[in-house]
Scaffold this active site. Structure first.
Site, PDB file in Angstrom:
ATOM      1  N   ILE A  20      -7.687   6.357   7.379  1.00 44.93           N
ATOM      2  CA  ILE A  20      -6.234   6.500   7.307  1.00 44.93           C
ATOM      3  C   ILE A  20      -5.673   6.862   8.669  1.00 44.93           C
ATOM      4  O   ILE A  20      -6.236   7.689   9.379  1.00 44.93           O
ATOM      5  CB  ILE A  20      -5.870   7.624   6.309  1.00 44.93           C
ATOM      6  CG1 ILE A  20      -6.417   7.311   4.924  1.00 44.93           C
ATOM      7  CG2 ILE A  20      -4.357   7.814   6.256  1.00 44.93           C
ATOM      8  CD1 ILE A  20      -6.465   8.494   4.001  1.00 44.93           C
ATOM      9  N   CYS A  21      -4.550   6.234   9.016  1.00 47.07           N
ATOM     10  CA  CYS A  21      -3.870   6.616  10.250  1.00 47.07           C
ATOM     11  C   CYS A  21      -2.606   7.381   9.867  1.00 47.07           C
ATOM     12  O   CYS A  21      -1.625   6.793   9.446  1.00 47.07           O
ATOM     13  CB  CYS A  21      -3.515   5.378  11.052  1.00 47.07           C
ATOM     14  SG  CYS A  21      -2.640   5.754  12.566  1.00 47.07           S
ATOM     15  N   LEU A  22      -2.676   8.681   9.948  1.00 41.86           N
ATOM     16  CA  LEU A  22      -1.510   9.511   9.608  1.00 41.86           C
ATOM     17  C   LEU A  22      -1.556  10.738  10.519  1.00 41.86           C
ATOM     18  O   LEU A  22      -2.563  11.444  10.561  1.00 41.86           O
ATOM     19  CB  LEU A  22      -1.583   9.917   8.127  1.00 41.86           C
ATOM     20  CG  LEU A  22      -0.422  10.753   7.604  1.00 41.86           C
ATOM     21  CD1 LEU A  22       0.885   9.992   7.688  1.00 41.86           C
ATOM     22  CD2 LEU A  22      -0.654  11.179   6.156  1.00 41.86           C
ATOM     23  N   ASN A  76      -1.456   1.090   7.311  1.00 38.15           N
ATOM     24  CA  ASN A  76      -1.993   2.298   7.930  1.00 38.15           C
ATOM     25  C   ASN A  76      -3.333   2.731   7.357  1.00 38.15           C
ATOM     26  O   ASN A  76      -3.791   3.852   7.603  1.00 38.15           O
ATOM     27  CB  ASN A  76      -0.976   3.439   7.811  1.00 38.15           C
ATOM     28  CG  ASN A  76       0.355   3.057   8.408  1.00 38.15           C
ATOM     29  OD1 ASN A  76       1.294   2.742   7.686  1.00 38.15           O
ATOM     30  ND2 ASN A  76       0.408   3.006   9.729  1.00 38.15           N
ATOM     31  N   GLN A 134      -3.435   1.117  11.295  1.00 36.43           N
ATOM     32  CA  GLN A 134      -4.873   1.357  11.273  1.00 36.43           C
ATOM     33  C   GLN A 134      -5.563   0.009  11.145  1.00 36.43           C
ATOM     34  O   GLN A 134      -6.595  -0.229  11.733  1.00 36.43           O
ATOM     35  CB  GLN A 134      -5.235   2.259  10.091  1.00 36.43           C
ATOM     36  CG  GLN A 134      -6.718   2.478   9.884  1.00 36.43           C
ATOM     37  CD  GLN A 134      -7.306   3.426  10.899  1.00 36.43           C
ATOM     38  OE1 GLN A 134      -6.649   4.338  11.358  1.00 36.43           O
ATOM     39  NE2 GLN A 134      -8.552   3.193  11.266  1.00 36.43           N
TER      40      GLN A 134
END
Lengths: 193, 287
Positions: free
Chosen positions: A89-91, A81, A124
């Site tokens: 960051i993919c959150l 991610n 990500q």
């Protein structure tokens, strides 16, 4: 809309209180700018990130806390991610699931939790996610290698010893390290003038 | 001679590099936001748009230039100055072409080196070249609209019948390029970004809805409830005016109103304030 700086200050104090317990911390990059912060996350135990300290670039937007802080890893990290190239960051809570009741501390804790439990279905970095799903063992190896290569912080005693070994006085070394926030290379540069 | 060339190339490079003092306006550029979130996709999008922008500008300008040199005098008798319009339009396009091409080449270069795309875009968007290009773009749009107006008002021009058709073709080409940019955008970015970024989902509440939530005055006797505002993290002062949401959570009025305008859910339990369901909120509280 001006940033709520009182809140940012309060959050930093809150973060500092239980730093040792939570393994996450945040501080200002320089004292008179409350919009540029640096977070640190200790790699969770029992994961390939154990033993590493991961730095996170934090930017407080003008409309904070109504918009999420912008965060990205500045330490290279191998994680589905997180972009292995840019640290993006993919959150969800850093995007559309943000709530003003969340704080820098809870966001950093969420990142720490993300390190323990990657979500390869919402990646990500597609390449890392594929490796995570298909070649788990290799993934763990790479992640651990990246952790030891990029995220391991030598303890400050070791740094002091190394620098003193180069022929600098101890007081001088401590002063330089203090001024550069413990960054060995920067301290060395300072010592060399 | 070489020294002069060197100085010139230095100056030119400076034109495309960020000015040192530009650091402050960092957050202002929406393009950077996109690059921050989706660097790979954004780089591709910018590259495609820059490449086709510069190429199409040159391609359109060539036939226009040829036509104008051949028919400049007879076109002067038409009732609208369309010959000037085409000329200026082409000049503006040609001015943009080199900047776009440099942008394109720099991004290609950065990508091939696996360097930081974000930093590259930041530098370029803070450069004098980019700012100049922005100004030229605005002028181009204004000029474009003027052209449409002139075209609509022009009558059949006997001495120079081709002028009308050429102007029409140039305008169509410009519209086509705009459409292509939009299509490329939609193909470049994952749907979640489009959903959240461009046409924003109607997630916020209007003032009417916000005003329908009750206001209360805080007093220490209010037991079992929050004693601080989860939005600003400050303790409630005595007699502070709070707004209570259907889920039972209260916040400073000013704090929560600002948030609800953006997103009409409770910051603490994420319940939609429009969904009045006392049952679920009780269940949630019990948990």
């Amino acid at each position: 809309m001006p940033t709520d700086f009182r809140r940012v200050k309060k959050e930093l104090q809150e973060c500092a209180k239980d730093e040792a317990l939570t393994g996450v911390s945040a501080r200002l990059k320089n004292e008179d700018d409350l919009t540029q912060l640096e977070g640190k996350i200790k790699g969770p135990q029992g994961t390939s990130y154990e033993g590493g300290v991961f730095k996170v670039d934090i930017e407080i937007p003008d409309s904070y806390p109504f918009e999420p802080p912008k965060m990205k890893f500045s330490t290279k990290i191998w994680h589905p991610n997180v972009s292995s190239q840019t640290g993006a960051i993919c959150l969800d809570i850093l995007k559309d699931k943000w709530s003003p009741a969340l704080t820098l501390k809870t966001a950093l804790l969420s990142l720490q939790a993300l390190l323990s439990a990657p979500e390869p279905t919402d990646p990500q970095d597609a390449q890392v996610a594929e490796q995570y799903l298909k070649e788990r063992e290799k993934f763990e190896q790479t992640a651990a290698f990246w952790t030891s290569s990029y995220a391991s912080e030598s303890s400050s005693d070791e740094i002091v010893e190394r620098l003193c070994g180069m022929g600098f006085g101890k007081d001088q070394v401590l002063e330089a390290l203090d001024a550069t926030d413990g960054d060995e290379n920067a301290a060395l540069e300072k010592l060399l003038g | 001679m070489t020294a002069m060339a060197l100085r010139l190339s230095d100056r030119l490079r400076g034109f495309f590099d960020a000015a040192d003092g530009a650091e402050g306006e960092l957050a202002a550029d929406p393009l950077l936001d996109v690059v921050h979130q989706y660097p790979e996709e954004a780089a591709w999008f910018i590259k495609v748009v820059m490449f086709f922008g510069s190429i199409s500008g040159v391609i359109i300008s060539i036939p226009c230039g040829v036509f104008l040199t051949m028919y400049w005098a007879p076109c002067g008798q038409c009732n609208r100055p369309l010959r000037y319009w085409i000329l200026v339009h082409c000049v503006l396009q040609l001015l943009q072409a080199p900047v776009r091409l440099v942008f394109f080449l720099r991004l290609c270069h950065v990508q091939s080196l696996n360097n930081n795309i974000q930093e590259c875009v930041r530098q370029l968007t803070h450069s004098a070249a980019w700012r100049t290009s922005k100004v030229v773009s605005i002028i181009t749009y204004g000029w474009f609209i003027l052209g449409i107006v002139w075209l609509l008002n022009s009558t059949y021009c006997k001495p120079c019948p081709g002028l009308y058709r050429l102007s029409l073709a140039v305008i169509f080409a410009a519209v086509a390029r705009l459409l292509m940019t939009l299509i490329v955008f939609y193909h470049s970015f994952p749907p979640r970004f489009q959903g959240q970024g461009l046409p924003p989902k109607p997630r916020g509440a209007n003032q009417e809805l916000i005003d329908s939530m009750p206001l209360i005055v805080y007093s220490q006797e209010m037991r079992g409830e929050e004693t601080s505002c989860a939005v600003c993290l400050s303790d409630f002062d005595r007699d502070a005016v709070l707004r209570r949401l259907p889920c039972g959570h209260s916040f400073h009025r000013g704090c929560i109103d600002k948030w609800l305008k953006r997103n009409k859910v409770c910051p603490l339990c994420l319940q939609d304030i429009e969904v009045q369901s006392p049952k679920t909120s009780k269940v949630k509280k019990a948990i």
